[in-house]
Design an enzyme around this catalytic site. Structure first.
Site, PDB file in Angstrom:
ATOM      1  N   LYS A  66      -1.038  15.601   1.724  1.00 25.16           N
ATOM      2  CA  LYS A  66      -1.288  14.289   2.339  1.00 25.16           C
ATOM      3  C   LYS A  66      -1.864  14.409   3.758  1.00 25.16           C
ATOM      4  O   LYS A  66      -2.504  13.496   4.249  1.00 25.16           O
ATOM      5  CB  LYS A  66       0.004  13.470   2.363  1.00 25.16           C
ATOM      6  CG  LYS A  66       0.434  12.986   0.995  1.00 25.16           C
ATOM      7  CD  LYS A  66       1.621  12.050   1.111  1.00 25.16           C
ATOM      8  CE  LYS A  66       2.051  11.546  -0.246  1.00 25.16           C
ATOM      9  NZ  LYS A  66       3.044  10.477  -0.170  1.00 25.16           N
ATOM     10  N   ALA A 130       9.610  11.059   3.636  1.00 24.45           N
ATOM     11  CA  ALA A 130       9.812   9.693   3.144  1.00 24.45           C
ATOM     12  C   ALA A 130      10.317   8.777   4.256  1.00 24.45           C
ATOM     13  O   ALA A 130      10.027   7.577   4.271  1.00 24.45           O
ATOM     14  CB  ALA A 130      10.798   9.688   1.976  1.00 24.45           C
ATOM     15  N   ASN A 150      21.259  13.297   9.156  1.00 26.76           N
ATOM     16  CA  ASN A 150      20.418  14.334   8.555  1.00 26.76           C
ATOM     17  C   ASN A 150      21.093  15.689   8.714  1.00 26.76           C
ATOM     18  O   ASN A 150      21.860  15.905   9.644  1.00 26.76           O
ATOM     19  CB  ASN A 150      19.024  14.354   9.205  1.00 26.76           C
ATOM     20  CG  ASN A 150      18.002  15.040   8.322  1.00 26.76           C
ATOM     21  OD1 ASN A 150      18.007  14.837   7.108  1.00 26.76           O
ATOM     22  ND2 ASN A 150      17.140  15.859   8.896  1.00 26.76           N
ATOM     23  N   ARG A 151      20.806  16.592   7.772  1.00 23.85           N
ATOM     24  CA  ARG A 151      21.337  17.956   7.850  1.00 23.85           C
ATOM     25  C   ARG A 151      20.804  18.625   9.113  1.00 23.85           C
ATOM     26  O   ARG A 151      21.549  19.218   9.871  1.00 23.85           O
ATOM     27  CB  ARG A 151      20.883  18.701   6.581  1.00 23.85           C
ATOM     28  CG  ARG A 151      21.382  20.093   6.443  1.00 23.85           C
ATOM     29  CD  ARG A 151      20.927  20.668   5.133  1.00 23.85           C
ATOM     30  NE  ARG A 151      19.485  20.540   4.923  1.00 23.85           N
ATOM     31  CZ  ARG A 151      18.846  20.964   3.839  1.00 23.85           C
ATOM     32  NH1 ARG A 151      19.519  21.522   2.858  1.00 23.85           N
ATOM     33  NH2 ARG A 151      17.547  20.829   3.730  1.00 23.85           N
TER      34      ARG A 151
HETATM   35  P1  ATR Z   1      10.120  16.948   3.865  1.00 23.62           P
HETATM   36  O1  ATR Z   1      11.077  17.125   5.003  1.00 23.62           O
HETATM   37  O2  ATR Z   1       8.955  17.866   3.900  1.00 23.62           O
HETATM   38  O3  ATR Z   1       9.785  15.536   3.611  1.00 23.62           O
HETATM   39  P2  ATR Z   1      12.221  17.792   2.034  1.00 23.62           P
HETATM   40  O4  ATR Z   1      12.421  19.216   2.439  1.00 23.62           O
HETATM   41  O5  ATR Z   1      12.290  17.448   0.584  1.00 23.62           O
HETATM   42  O6  ATR Z   1      10.813  17.293   2.493  1.00 23.62           O
HETATM   43  O7  ATR Z   1      13.314  16.944   2.821  1.00 23.62           O
HETATM   44  C1  ATR Z   1      13.394  15.550   2.793  1.00 23.62           C
HETATM   45  C2  ATR Z   1      14.763  15.155   3.312  1.00 23.62           C
HETATM   46  O8  ATR Z   1      15.745  15.581   2.369  1.00 23.62           O
HETATM   47  C3  ATR Z   1      15.166  15.769   4.637  1.00 23.62           C
HETATM   48  O9  ATR Z   1      15.922  14.823   5.342  1.00 23.62           O
HETATM   49  C4  ATR Z   1      16.031  16.959   4.235  1.00 23.62           C
HETATM   50  O10 ATR Z   1      17.018  17.311   5.186  1.00 23.62           O
HETATM   51  P3  ATR Z   1      16.687  18.335   6.395  1.00 23.62           P
HETATM   52  O11 ATR Z   1      15.697  17.610   7.269  1.00 23.62           O
HETATM   53  O12 ATR Z   1      17.993  18.531   7.027  1.00 23.62           O
HETATM   54  O13 ATR Z   1      16.094  19.545   5.741  1.00 23.62           O
HETATM   55  C5  ATR Z   1      16.730  16.380   3.035  1.00 23.62           C
HETATM   56  N1  ATR Z   1      17.216  17.382   2.093  1.00 23.62           N
HETATM   57  C6  ATR Z   1      16.502  18.009   1.131  1.00 23.62           C
HETATM   58  N2  ATR Z   1      17.293  18.829   0.401  1.00 23.62           N
HETATM   59  C7  ATR Z   1      18.540  18.707   0.931  1.00 23.62           C
HETATM   60  C8  ATR Z   1      19.831  19.271   0.612  1.00 23.62           C
HETATM   61  N3  ATR Z   1      19.981  20.133  -0.388  1.00 23.62           N
HETATM   62  N4  ATR Z   1      20.891  18.920   1.376  1.00 23.62           N
HETATM   63  C9  ATR Z   1      20.736  18.033   2.386  1.00 23.62           C
HETATM   64  N5  ATR Z   1      19.567  17.457   2.737  1.00 23.62           N
HETATM   65  C10 ATR Z   1      18.500  17.793   2.025  1.00 23.62           C
END
Ligand code: ATR
Length: 272
Positions: A66, A130, A150-151
């Site tokens: 994107k 998102a 957030n994590r």
């Molecule tokens: P991107 O950040 O590139 O949009 P992503 O890695 O899928 O894509 O993450 C999207 C959201 O899902 C983030 O808030 C991510 O948390 P972190 O920012 O802390 O990495 C969260 N997320 C994805 N997998 C997760 C998991 N297993 N546990 C907790 N949060 C998760």
């Protein structure tokens, strides 16, 4: 005459976009098709040339391209530039024009399902890609206050700064897991990909709200998040997906037609 359209990304294994766009083609009696191009990044230039040469009306762009697609464009609209994210490209006389219809997808879902953030207490879970569209929409429409969990806290801090978010608090995951049901929000929104990738570290069972919106979708309508959170009104990400597709199709076709999203939803849900 024919109208062809495509989707580029990687992987595209679970995409529903061909179903939705071929429905729009059929409903508007347009001869043509929408198909998937699961490509590597170094193939972007070649595929764009292919689309131009073969008179494609345009194409959608999904993860992870994107942002990368932007350097191939001749023009980009204001929302897409602000977001630095393009999910729809129109090919007009050989010129590539980039748009972001994900924003419309969120706005229209709010509209269709009567989700108004104005003056509301909102909990947002996640701060990834998102969440960017959601922040944009919340800034545009207005809200009461936002709690964000957030994590990765520094990622959330960065995003809040980038979108100039006010009236917010940031929480560690552990804090959310110790919430009790007395802490009631008006709206809880899941923007994470939890459940799709990795283990679920969130205790969604402790959460309750008037409205629960998951930006993820599931053909059953019940995602991991929606299955656990307590709420009378639960909306998954399928309407949002259909609405962003509808806006893209309108951009390519120039047609103004009714978005029969409920028919598409029931057809998709009956496929599972
Ligand atoms: P991107 O950040 O590139 O949009 P992503 O890695 O899928 O894509 O993450 C999207 C959201 O899902 C983030 O808030 C991510 O948390 P972190 O920012 O802390 O990495 C969260 N997320 C994805 N997998 C997760 C998991 N297993 N546990 C907790 N949060 C998760």
């Amino acid at each position: 005459m024919y109208s062809n359209m495509g989707l580029i990304g990687k992987p595209l294994t679970h995409t529903l976009s061909p179903f939705i766009h071929n429905y729009f083609l059929y409903k508007n009696s347009i001869n043509g098709g929408y198909c998937c191009f699961d490509i590597y990044e170094d193939e972007l230039g070649k595929i764009v040339e292919f689309f131009k040469k073969t008179n494609f009306k345009g194409f959608n762009v999904t993860l992870p391209y994107k942002e990368t697609i932007i350097k191939f464009l001749d023009q980009i609209d204001d929302d897409a530039r602000y977001m630095n994210s393009v999910n729809t490209v129109k090919i007009d006389d050989g010129k590539l024009i980039g748009y972001n219809t994900d924003i419309y997808g969120i706005l229209e879902t709010f509209n269709l399902y009567e989700i108004s953030p104005i003056d509301k207490k909102i909990l947002i879970i996640g701060a990834g890609g998102a969440c960017r569209g959601l922040f944009y929409v919340l800034k545009k429409l207005g809200y009461g206050f936002i709690d964000i969990v957030n994590r990765n806290l520094s990622k959330a801090e960065k995003l809040v700064k980038e979108f100039n978010i006010e009236n917010f608090r940031l929480f560690e995951v552990n804090k959310l897991n110790s919430f009790d049901n007395s802490l009631k929000y008006d709206i809880i929104i899941n923007t994470t990909s939890v459940g799709l990738t990795g283990d679920n570290i969130y205790n969604f069972e402790k959460l309750s709200a008037d409205i629960a919106f998951d930006m993820q979708y599931s053909l059953s309508g019940e995602t991991l998040f929606l299955g656990k959170v307590i709420s009378d009104k639960k909306v998954d990400g399928l309407p949002m997906l259909i609405c962003q597709a509808y806006q893209a199709f309108k951009i390519w076709s120039g047609l103004d037609f009714e978005n029969d999203y409920q028919d598409i939803i029931s057809r998709l849900r009956s496929r599972r």
